[in-house]
Scaffold this motif. Structure first.
Motif, PDB file in Angstrom:
ATOM      1  N   VAL A 177       0.533  -1.413   0.009  1.00 20.37           N
ATOM      2  CA  VAL A 177       0.168   0.074   0.056  1.00 20.37           C
ATOM      3  C   VAL A 177       0.899   1.167  -0.083  1.00 20.37           C
ATOM      4  O   VAL A 177       0.389   2.415  -0.210  1.00 20.37           O
ATOM      5  CB  VAL A 177      -0.932  -0.127   1.280  1.00 20.37           C
ATOM      6  N   VAL A 178       2.131   1.247   0.371  1.00 16.49           N
ATOM      7  CA  VAL A 178       3.119   2.065   0.166  1.00 16.49           C
ATOM      8  C   VAL A 178       3.692   2.097  -1.227  1.00 16.49           C
ATOM      9  O   VAL A 178       4.592   1.152  -1.312  1.00 16.49           O
ATOM     10  CB  VAL A 178       3.961   2.345   1.508  1.00 16.49           C
ATOM     11  N   SER A 179       3.706   3.073  -2.097  1.00 18.14           N
ATOM     12  CA  SER A 179       4.541   3.046  -3.237  1.00 18.14           C
ATOM     13  C   SER A 179       6.094   3.388  -3.175  1.00 18.14           C
ATOM     14  O   SER A 179       6.381   4.075  -1.937  1.00 18.14           O
ATOM     15  CB  SER A 179       4.011   3.890  -4.380  1.00 18.14           C
ATOM     16  N   GLU A 180       6.951   3.152  -3.951  1.00 16.86           N
ATOM     17  CA  GLU A 180       8.032   3.543  -3.719  1.00 16.86           C
ATOM     18  C   GLU A 180       8.497   4.988  -3.662  1.00 16.86           C
ATOM     19  O   GLU A 180       9.244   5.296  -2.845  1.00 16.86           O
ATOM     20  CB  GLU A 180       9.072   2.730  -4.963  1.00 16.86           C
ATOM     21  N   ALA A 181       7.515   5.623  -4.480  1.00 14.02           N
ATOM     22  CA  ALA A 181       7.782   6.964  -4.278  1.00 14.02           C
ATOM     23  C   ALA A 181       7.268   7.527  -3.065  1.00 14.02           C
ATOM     24  O   ALA A 181       7.944   8.641  -2.466  1.00 14.02           O
ATOM     25  CB  ALA A 181       6.810   7.502  -5.671  1.00 14.02           C
ATOM     26  N   GLN A 182       6.194   7.208  -2.430  1.00 14.37           N
ATOM     27  CA  GLN A 182       5.864   7.422  -1.035  1.00 14.37           C
ATOM     28  C   GLN A 182       7.075   7.148  -0.062  1.00 14.37           C
ATOM     29  O   GLN A 182       7.131   7.797   0.974  1.00 14.37           O
ATOM     30  CB  GLN A 182       4.455   6.934  -0.786  1.00 14.37           C
ATOM     31  N   PHE A 183       7.483   5.733  -0.158  1.00 10.20           N
ATOM     32  CA  PHE A 183       8.722   5.634   0.502  1.00 10.20           C
ATOM     33  C   PHE A 183       9.732   6.634   0.706  1.00 10.20           C
ATOM     34  O   PHE A 183      10.352   6.885   1.739  1.00 10.20           O
ATOM     35  CB  PHE A 183       8.959   4.169   0.207  1.00 10.20           C
ATOM     36  N   ASP A 184      10.154   6.828  -0.638  1.00 12.07           N
ATOM     37  CA  ASP A 184      11.230   7.805  -0.846  1.00 12.07           C
ATOM     38  C   ASP A 184      10.815   9.325  -0.191  1.00 12.07           C
ATOM     39  O   ASP A 184      11.676  10.061   0.470  1.00 12.07           O
ATOM     40  CB  ASP A 184      11.548   8.112  -2.200  1.00 12.07           C
ATOM     41  N   GLN A 185       9.571   9.690  -0.293  1.00 10.44           N
ATOM     42  CA  GLN A 185       9.088  10.778   0.384  1.00 10.44           C
ATOM     43  C   GLN A 185       8.961  10.787   1.974  1.00 10.44           C
ATOM     44  O   GLN A 185       9.532  11.638   2.614  1.00 10.44           O
ATOM     45  CB  GLN A 185       7.620  11.088   0.084  1.00 10.44           C
ATOM     46  N   MET A 186       8.851   9.582   2.349  1.00  7.41           N
ATOM     47  CA  MET A 186       8.844   9.444   3.941  1.00  7.41           C
ATOM     48  C   MET A 186      10.426   9.515   4.502  1.00  7.41           C
ATOM     49  O   MET A 186      10.747   9.877   5.494  1.00  7.41           O
ATOM     50  CB  MET A 186       8.192   8.028   4.306  1.00  7.41           C
ATOM     51  N   PHE A 187      11.432   8.961   3.672  1.00  9.80           N
ATOM     52  CA  PHE A 187      12.740   8.589   4.166  1.00  9.80           C
ATOM     53  C   PHE A 187      13.546   9.274   3.052  1.00  9.80           C
ATOM     54  O   PHE A 187      14.329   8.491   2.338  1.00  9.80           O
ATOM     55  CB  PHE A 187      12.916   7.333   4.197  1.00  9.80           C
ATOM     56  N   PRO A 188      13.834  10.697   3.004  1.00  9.41           N
ATOM     57  CA  PRO A 188      14.440  11.218   1.854  1.00  9.41           C
ATOM     58  C   PRO A 188      16.059  11.346   2.119  1.00  9.41           C
ATOM     59  O   PRO A 188      16.529  11.106   1.201  1.00  9.41           O
ATOM     60  CB  PRO A 188      14.086  12.792   2.057  1.00  9.41           C
TER      61      PRO A 188
END
Length: 375
Positions: A177-188
């Motif tokens: 449910v978490v996309s890679e783009a969202q993951f990158d946004q969470m952990f820049p």
């Protein structure tokens, strides 16, 4: 945020993991799931070596063993897949004994009662997951005809692959449910060790993670897990505990073969102590007691240890983090399970940092954080 050594692993002993079962059975916590089938279908459930899931001796006695057995077309092997996630034979339900959550908990027959012990949902590689425990229906030890089935940490092995009536293999699963783009946004600023692919690979071992309770609950659980990870690792920056001088070698029969000072915090939830490395290794099929550095050199294993604790650890609380997020206890209960010394005024600033992370991540995922955020 400063990385700190938290106490969630200090208070949890291998013998004290997974204690919710009886509570869930007594309270009848409802779990909304992506169920095995949308409409009732009846037929054989087949598994490893083509053996059938079988109600031993076609008995309707409570706690009668459910086994794998040579397929014979009898009513003891005619399972109805219900839309509520239950699997029924002879008017009774496939049931995890005592709503247990530990590896090796037996699966037997019991009166259908709408509890979490009787819910099964499909996952990748043909598995059938009991979302309360986060474990899979398992042909014990790859046993032959007459072997009683159990639940065990999902491995994707052939002894956990089942074909159900009306739906073919249960394999299928969905994307995280978490996309890679969202993951990158969470952990820049994350350490390159903590890969998105490593996390997704680890999810194969815990297919009930972020797949239980509908879209909102699924995203809330993912956000809750990643918020606690963010807090423990300073934004996925730290792989190893900064201060590695601590003696985390408890007196256990298996000792500390990697060395007295080898069991410091590692990975997304900073697993520490020899008994946690031993228990986590047993659960995920890796010798972490002898090789604790696997947690800091293999991204998938690192994520698996964090998910292992998410599904098993309660700290000084009464529910695991997975059960907290899928059973309605709320994010605050995950803090209590992971580091309860922050609760009840113990360290309000650290607790609030976790809450802030959680609210930020639910915002990124587009869902409400829900209630009961603090502890």
């Amino acid at each position: 945020m400063r990385p700190t050594k938290h106490s969630f692993t200090h208070a949890v002993r291998r013998r004290a993991v997974a204690v919710l079962g009886a509570l869930a059975l007594l309270t009848g916590i409802g779990v909304g799931t992506a169920t095995v089938a949308q409409a009732a279908s009846t037929g054989a459930i087949t598994g490893y070596q083509g053996l059938c899931l079988d109600d031993r001796s076609a008995s309707t006695a409570l706690f009668n063993p459910i086994q794998v057995y040579t397929c014979n077309g009898t009513n003891a092997q005619q399972w109805t897949v219900q839309s509520n996630g239950t699997l029924q034979v002879l008017g009774m339900c496939l049931d995890v004994s005592g709503a247990g959550t530990a590896n090796g908990t037996l699966v037997d027959l019991y009166t259908c009662n709408n509890t979490v012990a009787q819910v099964w949902q499909p996952g990748g590689n043909g598995v059938l997951i009991n979302p309360n425990s986060g474990k899979c229906l398992d042909d014990t030890g790859w046993g032959g005809s007459g072997t009683q089935v159990q639940i065990w940490a999902c491995s994707g092995g052939a002894n956990q692959s089942w074909t159900v009536p009306g739906g073919g293999s249960t394999a299928g699963g969905g994307s995280f449910v978490v996309s890679e783009a969202q993951f990158d946004q969470m952990f820049p600023s994350r350490n390159s060790f903590y890969t998105y692919s490593g996390l997704v690979a680890a999810l194969n071992s815990y297919p009930a993670f972020a797949t239980t309770g509908g879209t909102t609950v699924e995203k809330q659980e993912a956000a809750a897990f990643l918020a606690n990870v963010d807090h423990e690792t300073g934004g996925l920056v730290y792989v190893n505990e900064i201060d590695q001088s601590g003696d985390y070698c408890a007196s256990e029969s298996y000792g500390c073969p990697a060395g007295t000072y080898a069991y410091y915090g590692r990975g997304p939830l900073q697993i520490s102590w020899n008994f946690n490395y031993e228990a986590a290794g047993q659960a995920i099929g890796q010798d972490l007691l002898d090789n604790p550095n696997l947690v800091s050199t293999n991204a998938a294993i690192a994520w698996e240890t964090a998910l292992w604790y998410w599904f098993t650890g309660t700290g000084n609380g009464s529910v695991t983090s997975h059960q907290a997020m899928t059973g309605g206890s709320g994010f605050g209960a995950t803090i209590r399970a992971i580091n309860d010394i922050e609760c009840n005024g113990g360290n309000t600033a650290e607790m609030q940092d976790r809450v802030n992370d959680y609210e930020s991540f639910t915002s990124i995922l587009g869902v409400s954080p829900g209630g009961n955020l603090t502890c």
